[in-house]
Design a protein around this motif. Structure first.
Motif, PDB file in Angstrom:
ATOM      1  N   ASP A 115      48.317 -18.840  34.960  1.00 38.71           N
ATOM      2  CA  ASP A 115      49.143 -17.554  34.793  1.00 38.71           C
ATOM      3  C   ASP A 115      49.238 -16.827  35.787  1.00 38.71           C
ATOM      4  O   ASP A 115      50.349 -16.171  36.056  1.00 38.71           O
ATOM      5  CB  ASP A 115      48.350 -16.885  33.655  1.00 38.71           C
TER       6      ASP A 115
ATOM      7  N   HIS B 298      51.705 -18.395  38.291  1.00 41.20           N
ATOM      8  CA  HIS B 298      52.977 -18.208  37.822  1.00 41.20           C
ATOM      9  C   HIS B 298      53.451 -16.747  38.334  1.00 41.20           C
ATOM     10  O   HIS B 298      54.492 -16.604  38.900  1.00 41.20           O
ATOM     11  CB  HIS B 298      53.085 -18.096  36.487  1.00 41.20           C
ATOM     12  N   GLU B 299      52.522 -15.694  38.329  1.00 39.63           N
ATOM     13  CA  GLU B 299      53.159 -14.547  39.008  1.00 39.63           C
ATOM     14  C   GLU B 299      53.533 -14.731  40.599  1.00 39.63           C
ATOM     15  O   GLU B 299      54.372 -14.075  40.738  1.00 39.63           O
ATOM     16  CB  GLU B 299      51.810 -13.456  39.053  1.00 39.63           C
TER      17      GLU B 299
ATOM     18  N   LYS C  42      45.083 -10.890  44.254  1.00 37.98           N
ATOM     19  CA  LYS C  42      44.611 -12.052  43.330  1.00 37.98           C
ATOM     20  C   LYS C  42      44.359 -13.296  43.981  1.00 37.98           C
ATOM     21  O   LYS C  42      44.070 -14.319  43.547  1.00 37.98           O
ATOM     22  CB  LYS C  42      45.852 -12.163  42.203  1.00 37.98           C
TER      23      LYS C  42
ATOM     24  N   GLU D 209      55.120 -25.865  37.483  1.00 36.30           N
ATOM     25  CA  GLU D 209      54.348 -24.863  36.244  1.00 36.30           C
ATOM     26  C   GLU D 209      54.036 -25.653  35.132  1.00 36.30           C
ATOM     27  O   GLU D 209      52.844 -25.525  34.583  1.00 36.30           O
ATOM     28  CB  GLU D 209      55.303 -23.805  35.961  1.00 36.30           C
TER      29      GLU D 209
ATOM     30  N   TYR E  51      50.196 -25.560  34.042  1.00 39.91           N
ATOM     31  CA  TYR E  51      49.510 -25.375  32.779  1.00 39.91           C
ATOM     32  C   TYR E  51      49.001 -26.346  32.102  1.00 39.91           C
ATOM     33  O   TYR E  51      48.634 -26.266  31.010  1.00 39.91           O
ATOM     34  CB  TYR E  51      50.668 -24.589  32.118  1.00 39.91           C
TER      35      TYR E  51
ATOM     36  N   ARG F  85      50.760 -28.666  30.952  1.00 37.85           N
ATOM     37  CA  ARG F  85      51.313 -29.289  29.837  1.00 37.85           C
ATOM     38  C   ARG F  85      52.023 -30.704  30.111  1.00 37.85           C
ATOM     39  O   ARG F  85      52.718 -31.378  29.386  1.00 37.85           O
ATOM     40  CB  ARG F  85      52.558 -28.275  29.465  1.00 37.85           C
TER      41      ARG F  85
ATOM     42  N   LYS G 278      55.313  -5.847  32.033  1.00 37.58           N
ATOM     43  CA  LYS G 278      54.502  -6.958  32.581  1.00 37.58           C
ATOM     44  C   LYS G 278      53.232  -6.453  32.945  1.00 37.58           C
ATOM     45  O   LYS G 278      52.372  -7.232  33.092  1.00 37.58           O
ATOM     46  CB  LYS G 278      55.375  -7.329  33.918  1.00 37.58           C
TER      47      LYS G 278
ATOM     48  N   ASN H 101      49.656  -8.169  31.254  1.00 33.54           N
ATOM     49  CA  ASN H 101      49.056  -9.263  31.969  1.00 33.54           C
ATOM     50  C   ASN H 101      47.553  -9.090  31.803  1.00 33.54           C
ATOM     51  O   ASN H 101      47.048  -8.417  30.924  1.00 33.54           O
ATOM     52  CB  ASN H 101      49.482  -8.689  33.621  1.00 33.54           C
TER      53      ASN H 101
ATOM     54  N   ALA I 278      46.812 -13.434  29.760  1.00 27.11           N
ATOM     55  CA  ALA I 278      47.836 -12.975  30.635  1.00 27.11           C
ATOM     56  C   ALA I 278      48.991 -13.187  29.889  1.00 27.11           C
ATOM     57  O   ALA I 278      49.835 -14.247  30.132  1.00 27.11           O
ATOM     58  CB  ALA I 278      47.897 -13.749  32.187  1.00 27.11           C
TER      59      ALA I 278
ATOM     60  N   VAL J  66      52.074 -12.183  29.400  1.00 29.62           N
ATOM     61  CA  VAL J  66      53.269 -12.555  29.982  1.00 29.62           C
ATOM     62  C   VAL J  66      53.478 -13.641  30.617  1.00 29.62           C
ATOM     63  O   VAL J  66      54.679 -14.028  31.010  1.00 29.62           O
ATOM     64  CB  VAL J  66      53.899 -11.149  30.981  1.00 29.62           C
ATOM     65  N   ASN J  67      52.356 -14.226  31.281  1.00 31.65           N
ATOM     66  CA  ASN J  67      52.353 -14.995  32.112  1.00 31.65           C
ATOM     67  C   ASN J  67      52.005 -16.484  31.349  1.00 31.65           C
ATOM     68  O   ASN J  67      52.188 -17.638  31.909  1.00 31.65           O
ATOM     69  CB  ASN J  67      51.394 -15.044  33.337  1.00 31.65           C
ATOM     70  N   ASP J  68      51.954 -16.454  29.966  1.00 38.08           N
ATOM     71  CA  ASP J  68      51.504 -17.631  29.365  1.00 38.08           C
ATOM     72  C   ASP J  68      52.673 -18.188  28.539  1.00 38.08           C
ATOM     73  O   ASP J  68      53.182 -17.407  27.636  1.00 38.08           O
ATOM     74  CB  ASP J  68      50.325 -17.264  28.282  1.00 38.08           C
ATOM     75  N   PRO J  69      52.837 -19.372  28.809  1.00 38.12           N
ATOM     76  CA  PRO J  69      54.104 -19.941  27.899  1.00 38.12           C
ATOM     77  C   PRO J  69      54.144 -19.991  26.445  1.00 38.12           C
ATOM     78  O   PRO J  69      55.236 -19.732  25.813  1.00 38.12           O
ATOM     79  CB  PRO J  69      54.086 -21.329  28.547  1.00 38.12           C
TER      80      PRO J  69
ATOM     81  N   PRO K 297      57.735 -17.922  31.864  1.00 35.99           N
ATOM     82  CA  PRO K 297      57.055 -19.459  32.496  1.00 35.99           C
ATOM     83  C   PRO K 297      57.504 -20.586  31.746  1.00 35.99           C
ATOM     84  O   PRO K 297      57.911 -20.460  30.489  1.00 35.99           O
ATOM     85  CB  PRO K 297      55.762 -19.208  32.382  1.00 35.99           C
TER      86      PRO K 297
END
Lengths: 431, 273, 323
Positions: free
Chosen positions: A253, A256-257, A272, A405, A409, A411, C151, C155, C173, C175-178, C266
């Protein structure tokens, strides 16, 4: 279209063609046409950027007007949000600005559709002087054998790191020339020592992927084709899966940012991660957004595979009524020492090396100095440049982010993600 | 009592993001993106003065431009949509149902495919550019192209009992007379809602204003607000938040002032039935 | 409003219905008056709305790419439509995302709007201020500021997780998690419930107090009063909001655009239909394809709208007693 079409379709076509063609016909009597009897010319000039760039650009254009009182400018600027939407809409209405700023994401899109004026002949008869440019740099504006844009500013890939945090934790700083494996190993140690994640995972970053490909003897593109195979992508994704499994990177996550291109979202700025994969000329702006001191080195691996990338270009609209003047303006902005001093490194390092040297000597901005030094250092071992990315490049970029991504993640496996990206990007460039 | 507790809790939840925004407008640049708390560590009211005079043109100019466009839009929408709505809601004519369906249909097409054809068209009309570049933003409103408001007013008018029309007709009123003496006076709530909504939509509209305005002096507030952030380079997040907060103020006041008219207007209508 | 008469069996919603009932006098046409009143709209439709719409319809059968000279645009027949249904996996993905979004966000937003409107439907000190405060979020629309606020709040280290932390819950998180990004988008849509709330408030004011008094004399509690009195009288307004918010929900472009920076990420989790359409048109320059997508959208949502209008017959009560 032949007469065999059903009437309705013909009607529509006539209507639409009429609507689209009318501006061309009426264009001649438009009120904003310049170059009237008084010999005055007004050129429209369109760019994206912030307030500082707006001031510099206006000043440089005013300087041109001071030297050529008959030429004035209609200056339009905005932030990059919506810039290309507006440019495309204006182009569709045959109302594109005489001179506009563009970058390598879109240069081929515009050039292959004949929106940009071919500058080759101006270059060969000296009206557009690129003799003081690094060769790779001006060539990065050539699309299908035509000079579609004048490279305005040079940058190159830069790995930015948080110097303060590393020094405080007595960790070694990353160095140009480390291999990718060494870099990941470094991040594995430096991360825990500083309490930040080691390195941003750049597997979604096309420029990191591109540099890495070149180091493997491949290319991102060969002409309008992909220069790599699905197996290459898989190897790249697996390299970073290893890094993630080894805790050298932040979690998906957070990655992704950082995958967004916004300067303010870069993990080195948001504290981060210890690194971000950026363009070296973004250093001064990155620096403004954090209190820690930043440093910049080349991407890992053989640094000679990096290239002088045109951070942006100025292109001339093919439909402009003042081709020669427009070309003279961009020539002035690029080569005039005074204009160069005004514009500084705002759009990247000045393309003209003489101008660049004088800007470097006169600036007192520390991070600008560091950027110039870093890019100059890197530029010593540049190899040949690739050609400018083809049409479909922006789709390829977003498909890489999507696929990477998926893998980040968890997936998809690297192999599945690679397959997906390869198929999608092949479709994108062959459109 | 329970009602007011619920109300206070709800207000707190709904307002929290806005308070956060207010807090951010007072944060130092390095703080905005890293300090997740509402309160600024470094109190920076300078964002407001910086934002106000960040560009060659002071921000007030953008507010004035927006206010001008919004005011004209409000008047245009109120007049033109009212006429159309009266026809749809009250009058009988051939193809009425057909035209109504078409009108609802115009609400359905995603706007992004219309931008280019519309631009080309307005360019043909000679409306693009020039000293007063707002024509493409306002003339369409004069011609009731915002179907939302026509539909809104139709729904409101259908709340006005027919008996009033019939009585007026018996008194010798024509369709115009009914409009003038019955519908117009009773349409205040519909007009006020239309005014509130068209003002607010214009205040927020970004894309169309972006395409047609090319001169910094002519920019409207939403276009100018995006100038603060160039994600590929320079940004001034603090001043952007400050001006965003400021841009809310006039709309908020406008709303608080007009909402009573809206609510009371309808009440009157109800009583007359 | 003629609220005193019992709601008659629901007439078809909207004046579009072909069947005509009511008093004989109404069968008479108002002659030219209708078209005279309609003329600004008709002119606007013919000149400003219809031409671009027809152009986009035409373009949907071409390979129009915005940038090229018009003469190089070619007729490709149904190719764009074929591609959409058979070769573009993102299309179907976007359809799923959009339906999920609209089906969850629209009812929640309407419920929030109605709920708060019921709470505020009473005069008290500062009621206008409260209405204004609840309305504020919709004023922000899809501005950059809203995107940053949202966001940051949702977050990993944002306020929402700090709040969850009080209850010992460890958040994500969002907003960043599909898996959750679309959820935050839905929350944003619901948060901006101010617009339908205002219309509900206006509608609620139409309910005469006498009806409630009569109902409570009959022994009806608040719940029964709501269903027996409030709901029927509010139904045209509910209908209006339902139609509009459904269309808005399916179109939902702005918040998805600002929250994902235009990418739908995402991993495409917030790739709304209109966002995909926009990307096709303005970043891939396939405006022909985008136009085809727009017309498929128009037809599908048109169908949904017709269905809503049809069901309106059974639950919407107009007091003008007209068709």
């Amino acid at each position: 279209m032949t007469a065999t079409h059903p009437p309705r379709r013909r009607f529509l076509r006539t209507l639409v063609a009429g609507m689209l063609a009318l501006p061309l016909v009426l264009g001649a009597c438009g009120g904003d046409d310049s170059g009237g009897d008084d010999g005055k010319t007004e050129l429209s000039f369109f760019w994206w950027g912030g307030e500082a760039r707006a001031e510099l650009t206006a000043k440089a254009l005013d300087l041109y007007t001071a030297k050529h009182p008959d030429v004035t400018f209609k200056k339009t600027w905005q932030a990059n949000q919506g810039y290309f939407d507006k440019l495309a809409t204006l182009t569709a209405g045959d109302d594109a600005p005489d001179i506009f700023q563009i970058d390598d994401n879109f240069l081929s899109e515009y050039a292959t559709r004949n929106v940009t004026l071919d500058l080759t002949s101006y270059q060969s008869d000296g009206k557009l002087d690129t003799t003081k440019f690094p060769e790779g740099l001006w060539k990065y504006g050539v699309v299908d054998g035509k000079l579609a844009g004048l490279a305005f500013g040079e940058n190159t890939q830069g790995l930015v790191y948080n110097k303060s945090k590393l020094e405080a934790a007595k960790q070694p700083l990353p160095k140009t020339g480390m291999s990718w494996e060494e870099h990941i190993a470094w991040a594995q140690k430096a991360g825990p020592a500083t309490g930040l994640a080691g390195t941003q995972d750049p597997s979604a970053d096309y420029k990191a992927f591109w540099v890495w490909l070149r180091q493997q003897g491949k290319e991102m593109y060969n002409g309008n084709q992909l220069g790599f195979t699905a197996a290459d992508v898989q190897a790249w994704f697996e390299l970073w899966k290893g890094a993630r499994d080894g805790k050298a990177t932040p979690s998906a996550d957070v990655i992704h940012e950082g995958n967004q291109t916004d300067i303010t979202k870069q993990l080195v700025v948001t504290n981060k991660a210890l690194t971000s994969w950026v363009w070296a000329n973004q250093m001064p702006e990155l620096q403004k957004n954090t209190k820690d001191e930043l440093g910049v080195v080349a991407y890992p691996g053989d640094a000679s595979k990096q290239w002088p990338r045109a951070s942006m270009y100025f292109s001339v609209f093919r439909g402009t009524e003042h081709k020669d003047i427009a070309v003279d303006v961009i020539n002035f902005l690029a080569n005039d020492p005074e204009a160069g001093k005004i514009l500084g490194t705002d759009r990247g390092l000045p393309s003209n090396l003489d101008v660049r040297a004088s800007v470097a000597a006169s600036t007192d901005n520390a991070s600008m100095k560091q950027t110039i030094a870093a890019i100059d250092e890197l530029s010593k071992n540049y190899g040949p440049s690739p050609s400018v990315p083809p049409r479909g490049h922006s789709t390829v970029r977003s498909e890489l982010i999507k696929a990477a991504e998926e893998a980040q993640y968890g997936r998809a496996t690297p192999a599945q993600a690679a397959e997906q990206f390869f198929a999608a990007s092949q479709a994108a460039v062959s459109r | 009592m329970r009602r007011s507790v619920v109300l206070v809790v709800l207000t707190a939840i709904v307002l929290y993001p806005l308070v956060w925004m207010l807090g951010s407008s007072l944060k130092a640049p390095q703080e905005v993106l890293n300090n997740m708390s509402v309160w600024p560590q470094e109190f920076t009211p300078g964002n407001y003065t910086d934002g106000w005079s960040h560009f060659d043109v002071v921000f007030g100019r953008f507010f004035l431009n927006s206010a001008m466009v919004a005011a004209l839009t409000v008047v245009a929408n109120c007049v033109s949509c009212l006429l159309a709505a009266y026809a749809f809601a009250r009058l009988r004519f051939r193809l009425r149902g057909f035209w109504f369906a078409i009108m609802i249909g115009t609400l359905l097409l995603p706007g992004h495919v219309l931008i280019v054809p519309q631009f080309v068209m307005f360019k043909t009309f000679g409306w693009v550019g020039g000293d007063w570049p707002y024509a493409p933003l306002i003339v369409p409103q004069l011609l009731a192209t915002e179907a939302f408001f026509v539909f809104l007013m139709v729904q409101f008018m259908r709340g006005v009992p027919r008996e009033l029309d019939d009585a007026a007709k018996i008194d010798g009123c024509t369709a115009y007379g009914v409009f003038r003496h019955v519908i117009l006076p009773l349409s205040r709530p519909a007009l006020v809602s239309t005014a509130i909504f068209s003002f607010i939509w214009t205040w927020n509209d970004f894309f169309r204003q972006l395409v047609y305005l090319s001169d910094l002096e002519k920019y409207t507030a939403p276009v100018a607000l995006t100038l603060f952030i160039d994600s590929s380079g320079q940004s001034a997040v603090g001043p952007m938040f400050a001006m965003s907060v400021l841009s809310l103020a006039p709309v908020f006041l406008f709303f608080v002032a007009f909402q009573r008219m809206l609510v009371e207007g309808i009440n009157t209508t109800g009583l007359k039935g | 409003m003629a609220v005193t008469q019992a709601p008659s069996p629901a007439p078809p919603a909207g004046p579009a219905a072909p069947r005509r009932r009511g008093r004989p006098a109404r069968h008479k046409s108002d002659g030219a008056a209708g078209y005279i009143f309609l003329s600004p709209w008709l002119l606007g439709f013919a000149v400003i709305t219809a031409i671009p719409m027809l152009m986009s319809l035409y373009l949907s059968f071409t390979n129009y790419d915005v940038l090229s000279d018009w003469s190089s645009t070619e007729w490709v027949g149904l190719d764009n439509y074929r591609q959409m249904f058979t070769e573009d996996p993102s299309f179907w993905h976007a359809v799923r995302v959009t339906i999920t979004f609209a089906l969850i966000a629209t009812p929640l937003k309407l419920a929030a709007a109605l709920g708060v409107a019921l709470l505020l439907n009473r005069s008290f000190r500062g009621d206008g201020l409260f209405r204004g405060l609840f309305y504020l979020p919709s004023l922000l629309g899809g501005s950059v500021a809203v995107a940053i606020v949202w966001k940051s709040m949702f977050n990993g280290d944002g306020s929402f997780n700090a709040f969850l932390g009080w209850f010992g819950i460890e958040g994500k998180a969002w907003v960043n998690d599909p898996d959750y990004a679309l959820g935050t988008l839905i929350l944003l849509a619901v948060w901006q419930f101010g617009a339908p709330m205002v219309i509900f408030l206006a509608g609620l004011k139409q309910v005469p107090q006498e009806l409630y008094e009569a109902a409570s004399v009959d022994g009806a509690g608040p719940v029964r009063q709501f269903f027996a009195v409030t709901l029927p009288i509010l139904s045209p307004v509910i209908f209006f909001n339902l139609v509009l918010e459904t269309i808005n929900g399916f179109q939902g472009f702005t918040s998805a655009f600002v929250l994902s920076g235009g990418t739908g990420g995402p991993v495409d989790s917030t790739l709304m239909y209109t966002l995909h359409l926009y990307n096709k048109g303005f970043t891939e320059y396939q405006m022909g394809y985008a136009s085809a997508m727009a017309w498929v959208f128009l037809l599908s949502i048109g169908l949904v709208t017709v269905l809503i209008f049809r069901t309106g017959k059974f639950w919407v009560h107009y007091s003008d007693g007209d068709d």
